[in-house]
Write a protein that holds these residues in place. Structure first.
Motif, PDB file in Angstrom:
ATOM      1  N   GLN A 163       0.843  -1.198   0.000  1.00 31.83           N
ATOM      2  CA  GLN A 163       0.000   0.000   0.000  1.00 31.83           C
ATOM      3  C   GLN A 163       0.880   1.250   0.000  1.00 31.83           C
ATOM      4  OE1 GLN A 163      -3.700  -0.058   2.348  1.00 31.83           O
ATOM      5  NE2 GLN A 163      -2.998   1.813   3.341  1.00 31.83           N
ATOM      6  N   PRO A 164       1.276   1.740  -1.175  1.00 36.81           N
ATOM      7  CA  PRO A 164       2.213   2.863  -1.260  1.00 36.81           C
ATOM      8  C   PRO A 164       1.526   4.220  -1.398  1.00 36.81           C
ATOM      9  CG  PRO A 164       1.999   1.869  -3.411  1.00 36.81           C
ATOM     10  CD  PRO A 164       1.002   1.169  -2.499  1.00 36.81           C
ATOM     11  N   ASN A 165       0.559   4.510  -0.542  1.00 37.64           N
ATOM     12  CA  ASN A 165      -0.221   5.739  -0.672  1.00 37.64           C
ATOM     13  C   ASN A 165       0.640   6.991  -0.526  1.00 37.64           C
ATOM     14  OD1 ASN A 165      -2.459   4.090  -0.900  1.00 37.64           O
ATOM     15  ND2 ASN A 165      -3.162   4.428   1.189  1.00 37.64           N
ATOM     16  N   HIS A 166       0.217   8.056  -1.165  1.00 35.83           N
ATOM     17  CA  HIS A 166       0.922   9.332  -1.079  1.00 35.83           C
ATOM     18  C   HIS A 166      -0.097  10.457  -0.968  1.00 35.83           C
ATOM     19  CE1 HIS A 166       3.459  12.765  -2.102  1.00 35.83           C
ATOM     20  NE2 HIS A 166       4.499  12.000  -1.815  1.00 35.83           N
ATOM     21  N   PRO A 167       0.109  11.435  -0.064  1.00 35.16           N
ATOM     22  CA  PRO A 167      -0.900  12.477   0.158  1.00 35.16           C
ATOM     23  C   PRO A 167      -1.121  13.397  -1.032  1.00 35.16           C
ATOM     24  CG  PRO A 167       1.100  12.962   1.394  1.00 35.16           C
ATOM     25  CD  PRO A 167       1.239  11.568   0.872  1.00 35.16           C
ATOM     26  N   GLY A 173       7.091   9.424  -5.419  1.00 31.25           N
ATOM     27  CA  GLY A 173       6.940   8.945  -4.051  1.00 31.25           C
ATOM     28  C   GLY A 173       6.294   7.571  -3.997  1.00 31.25           C
ATOM     29  N   ILE A 174       5.296   7.352  -4.845  1.00 33.98           N
ATOM     30  CA  ILE A 174       4.622   6.062  -4.885  1.00 33.98           C
ATOM     31  C   ILE A 174       5.566   4.971  -5.385  1.00 33.98           C
ATOM     32  CG2 ILE A 174       2.785   4.764  -6.041  1.00 33.98           C
ATOM     33  CD1 ILE A 174       1.117   7.361  -5.943  1.00 33.98           C
ATOM     34  N   VAL A 175       6.340   5.275  -6.430  1.00 32.42           N
ATOM     35  CA  VAL A 175       7.299   4.294  -6.951  1.00 32.42           C
ATOM     36  C   VAL A 175       8.339   3.948  -5.897  1.00 32.42           C
ATOM     37  CG1 VAL A 175       9.153   3.933  -8.622  1.00 32.42           C
ATOM     38  CG2 VAL A 175       6.958   4.860  -9.367  1.00 32.42           C
ATOM     39  N   ALA A 176       8.840   4.960  -5.172  1.00 34.90           N
ATOM     40  CA  ALA A 176       9.838   4.700  -4.138  1.00 34.90           C
ATOM     41  C   ALA A 176       9.293   3.770  -3.064  1.00 34.90           C
ATOM     42  CB  ALA A 176      10.301   6.018  -3.519  1.00 34.90           C
ATOM     43  N   SER A 177       8.054   4.022  -2.628  1.00 31.15           N
ATOM     44  CA  SER A 177       7.438   3.154  -1.618  1.00 31.15           C
ATOM     45  C   SER A 177       7.190   1.755  -2.165  1.00 31.15           C
ATOM     46  CB  SER A 177       6.113   3.764  -1.139  1.00 31.15           C
ATOM     47  OG  SER A 177       6.322   4.968  -0.446  1.00 31.15           O
ATOM     48  N   THR A 178       6.819   1.667  -3.438  1.00 27.98           N
ATOM     49  CA  THR A 178       6.566   0.366  -4.047  1.00 27.98           C
ATOM     50  C   THR A 178       7.833  -0.462  -4.126  1.00 27.98           C
ATOM     51  OG1 THR A 178       4.729   1.280  -5.333  1.00 27.98           O
ATOM     52  CG2 THR A 178       5.673  -0.802  -6.088  1.00 27.98           C
ATOM     53  N   LEU A 179       8.933   0.151  -4.563  1.00 32.02           N
ATOM     54  CA  LEU A 179      10.199  -0.577  -4.642  1.00 32.02           C
ATOM     55  C   LEU A 179      10.666  -1.002  -3.252  1.00 32.02           C
ATOM     56  CD1 LEU A 179      12.118   1.525  -7.324  1.00 32.02           C
ATOM     57  CD2 LEU A 179      11.008  -0.700  -7.619  1.00 32.02           C
ATOM     58  N   ASP A 180      10.439  -0.148  -2.269  1.00 35.78           N
ATOM     59  CA  ASP A 180      10.791  -0.499  -0.893  1.00 35.78           C
ATOM     60  C   ASP A 180       9.997  -1.715  -0.441  1.00 35.78           C
ATOM     61  OD1 ASP A 180      11.954  -0.274   1.660  1.00 35.78           O
ATOM     62  OD2 ASP A 180      10.376   1.077   2.362  1.00 35.78           O
ATOM     63  N   GLY A 181       8.691  -1.718  -0.710  1.00 34.63           N
ATOM     64  CA  GLY A 181       7.863  -2.855  -0.318  1.00 34.63           C
ATOM     65  C   GLY A 181       8.248  -4.129  -1.032  1.00 34.63           C
ATOM     66  N   PRO A 195      -6.092   6.495  -3.920  1.00 29.11           N
ATOM     67  CA  PRO A 195      -5.756   7.812  -4.463  1.00 29.11           C
ATOM     68  C   PRO A 195      -6.190   8.934  -3.529  1.00 29.11           C
ATOM     69  CG  PRO A 195      -7.690   6.942  -5.567  1.00 29.11           C
ATOM     70  CD  PRO A 195      -7.180   5.835  -4.668  1.00 29.11           C
ATOM     71  N   ALA A 196      -5.343   9.935  -3.382  1.00 27.61           N
ATOM     72  CA  ALA A 196      -5.713  11.091  -2.573  1.00 27.61           C
ATOM     73  C   ALA A 196      -6.821  11.884  -3.247  1.00 27.61           C
ATOM     74  CB  ALA A 196      -4.488  11.977  -2.337  1.00 27.61           C
ATOM     75  N   ASP A 400       2.761   3.454   8.905  1.00 27.10           N
ATOM     76  CA  ASP A 400       2.080   4.737   9.066  1.00 27.10           C
ATOM     77  C   ASP A 400       1.613   5.229   7.704  1.00 27.10           C
ATOM     78  OD1 ASP A 400       1.156   7.210   9.838  1.00 27.10           O
ATOM     79  OD2 ASP A 400       3.135   8.069  10.227  1.00 27.10           O
ATOM     80  N   ASP A 401       0.309   5.176   7.461  1.00 26.48           N
ATOM     81  CA  ASP A 401      -0.211   5.651   6.186  1.00 26.48           C
ATOM     82  C   ASP A 401      -0.344   7.172   6.252  1.00 26.48           C
ATOM     83  OD1 ASP A 401      -2.062   6.446   4.052  1.00 26.48           O
ATOM     84  OD2 ASP A 401      -2.292   4.300   3.719  1.00 26.48           O
ATOM     85  N   ILE A 402       0.549   7.866   5.550  1.00 26.38           N
ATOM     86  CA  ILE A 402       0.602   9.322   5.637  1.00 26.38           C
ATOM     87  C   ILE A 402      -0.480  10.000   4.804  1.00 26.38           C
ATOM     88  CG2 ILE A 402       3.050   9.359   6.186  1.00 26.38           C
ATOM     89  CD1 ILE A 402       3.578  10.044   3.231  1.00 26.38           C
ATOM     90  N   MET A 403      -1.203   9.227   4.000  1.00 32.30           N
ATOM     91  CA  MET A 403      -2.314   9.800   3.248  1.00 32.30           C
ATOM     92  C   MET A 403      -3.629   9.598   3.991  1.00 32.30           C
ATOM     93  SD  MET A 403      -5.057   9.609   1.040  1.00 32.30           S
ATOM     94  CE  MET A 403      -5.170   8.035   0.207  1.00 32.30           C
ATOM     95  N   LEU A 404      -3.903   8.393   4.452  1.00 29.26           N
ATOM     96  CA  LEU A 404      -5.149   8.099   5.145  1.00 29.26           C
ATOM     97  C   LEU A 404      -5.075   8.404   6.643  1.00 29.26           C
ATOM     98  CD1 LEU A 404      -6.143   4.752   3.395  1.00 29.26           C
ATOM     99  CD2 LEU A 404      -7.192   6.985   3.089  1.00 29.26           C
ATOM    100  N   ASN A 405      -3.869   8.658   7.155  1.00 25.57           N
ATOM    101  CA  ASN A 405      -3.679   9.059   8.559  1.00 25.57           C
ATOM    102  C   ASN A 405      -4.181   8.010   9.560  1.00 25.57           C
ATOM    103  OD1 ASN A 405      -2.435  11.682   8.178  1.00 25.57           O
ATOM    104  ND2 ASN A 405      -4.415  12.347   7.382  1.00 25.57           N
ATOM    105  N   TYR A 406      -3.695   6.792   9.393  1.00 26.27           N
ATOM    106  CA  TYR A 406      -3.966   5.752  10.379  1.00 26.27           C
ATOM    107  C   TYR A 406      -2.757   4.824  10.452  1.00 26.27           C
ATOM    108  CZ  TYR A 406      -4.793   2.067   6.879  1.00 26.27           C
ATOM    109  OH  TYR A 406      -4.645   1.138   5.876  1.00 26.27           O
ATOM    110  N   GLN A 407      -2.732   3.970  11.453  1.00 27.32           N
ATOM    111  CA  GLN A 407      -1.609   3.082  11.683  1.00 27.32           C
ATOM    112  C   GLN A 407      -1.969   1.671  11.237  1.00 27.32           C
ATOM    113  OE1 GLN A 407       1.107   4.849  12.800  1.00 27.32           O
ATOM    114  NE2 GLN A 407      -0.425   6.476  12.604  1.00 27.32           N
TER     115      GLN A 407
END
Length: 460
Positions: A163-167, A173-181, A195-196, A400-407
């Protein structure tokens, strides 16, 4: 409407109708208290559970919690009930059904055959008189296999949604999170973005980016942008490379109207996605999300407790042969599940009920920051769900989902479960991970700090 009663400790408890029995038999949670449905004491709860345990399973066919002519979900439940599949347990009470589920007679084969014969209310009822360990013991016996580009639900494996959400829906940013995952072996169930900005142009941009990324690395998984189902239909019509259709659903017609959907729209989207034939090892094309409290928050619960309404949502899911179903167990907030104890119980109930009804159930092990819960509670729940053989869990960067603001859970948490419990990813994804040098032959993660670098090298 039937009147049920039970004498306990010299006191007579009366319940006006099956819905009240179900509500007051439910383990305590804040949502039912908010709705005014909760038992007024532990003694009353036990009395309701005793009534429920002695109730014939057939009672749910005779006393519908929402009238047939008032609710299309009720009509779906009744019209799709398989009497032949129900026959082996049709003579049982709810209590006898619990005992049978926990017995050796309830084999994986028998449970699979039974699923079409169970109404969601029956699954909810039996869960209310089961301990947490009972829910786990039964759920882990049930195998539900689905597939698109990866095969999910096989024994000894647990899937994961990346889940590579971005605000700001920033592609880099999404690609970076995806590659990390991916470097942590996360993403075999789906790479899914919330999607935001939920509109068709944004969704199409994200869908195309994910498909390009998947194709570049030849990743045997599926992608999804969690846009509204009507957007997905239009996106398909415009020729975008959509893999999986997403939609949140609930257990009443009125609650689904609040989501802007009905059964007809869901069927249209299902047919449209099937027409694309994008799957390679299967054609399960739907991704549903549910959550206890959603119907209550929409004032569309019909006086039914939130766990029973949640189970009814699984009838909607079951009608469309989904790839995955996700209960976002703590996302709606403490008004519905107050603390870690209630969240843990709800997660186990949902996975148990969904699997019992034949669904590929996963869970977003999560909580909001104003709930009385913390990451230790999530550690407990994710470990219990892995033992219950949940189909998949969700991982987000740093939990920590920085777009949806939940843990939620982190990529590291998925790696912990697999390495500690001897679980693997989907077989096609596992082979890809081995080829990329990200896991060992035994499926253990290898130097995950180098994983992203390996992926970048492969892209050159």
């Amino acid at each position: 409407m039937s009147v049920y009663h039970c004498t306990l400790g010299g006191e007579v408890f009366r319940f006006s109708g099956l819905a009240e029995v179900m509500a007051k038999a439910t383990p305590a949670r804040s949502g039912d208290a908010l709705a005014g449905l909760i038992a007024q004491s532990d003694v009353e709860r036990v009395a309701a559970q005793m009534v429920l345990a002695d109730l014939p399973l057939k009672a749910f066919l005779e006393e519908l919690l929402i009238p047939y002519d008032e609710d299309e979900v009720t009509r779906l439940i009744v019209d799709s009930h398989d009497a032949a599949a129900f026959a082996p347990v049709s003579h049982m009470t709810v209590g006898q059904f619990r005992d049978w589920l926990l017995s050796d007679a309830a084999t994986p084969k028998a449970l699979k055959a039974l699923a079409p014969g169970l109404m969601p209310e029956m699954a909810a009822a039996v869960s209310k008189i089961m301990r947490n360990r009972d829910l786990i013991a039964v759920a882990r016996k049930i195998t539900v296999v689905t597939a698109f580009r990866s095969t999910l639900g096989l024994e000894g494996r647990i899937g994961s949604r990346l889940q590579p959400n971005h605000p700001a829906d920033d592609l880099k940013g999404i690609v970076a999170s995806t590659l990390d995952g991916l470097s942590y072996a996360v993403g075999d169930a789906v790479i899914g973005i919330n999607p935001a900005t939920d509109n068709i142009p944004t969704a199409m941009t994200l869908i195309s980016m994910l498909d390009d990324l998947r194709a570049r690395y030849d990743i045997p998984t599926q992608s999804c942008v969690l846009t509204h189902v009507t957007n997905s239909i239009e996106i398909i019509n415009r020729g975008a490379p959509l893999d999986i259709v997403f939609q949140s659903v609930a257990g009443t017609e009125a609650a689904n109207e609040g989501f802007g959907v009905n059964l007809s729209i869901l069927k249209e989207s299902h047919d449209a996605a099937l027409s694309l034939k994008r799957g390679t090892v299967g054609q399960n094309v739907m991704y549903f999300e549910t959550g206890q409290g959603s119907a209550l928050s929409a004032n569309a619960h019909h006086g039914i407790d939130q766990q029973t309404v949640e189970a009814r949502a699984y009838a909607v899911c079951r009608a469309f042969d989904p790839l995955i179903v996700n209960t976002v167990v703590g996302f709606i907030g403490p008004e519905y599940l107050y603390d870690g104890k209630e969240i843990i119980r709800a997660g186990l109930e949902d996975v148990f009920c969904g699997k019992l009804l034949g669904l590929p159930m996963g869970c977003d092990v999560c909580y909001t920051n104003h709930a009385e819960a913390d990451q230790n509670d999530m550690d407990v729940l994710m470990t219990l769900l892995a033992n219950a053989r949940a189909q998949f869990l969700i991982g987000v960067p740093g939990a920590d989902d920085i777009m949806l603001n939940y843990q939620s859970l982190s990529f590291h948490d998925i790696a912990y479960l697999r390495n500690s419990l001897g679980l693997k990813a989907a077989p096609e994804f596992e082979s890809w991970l081995e080829a990329m040098g990200l896991v060992s032959e035994t499926g253990h993660l290898l130097q995950s700090d180098l994983g992203a670098a390996r992926l970048l090298e492969a892209a050159q």
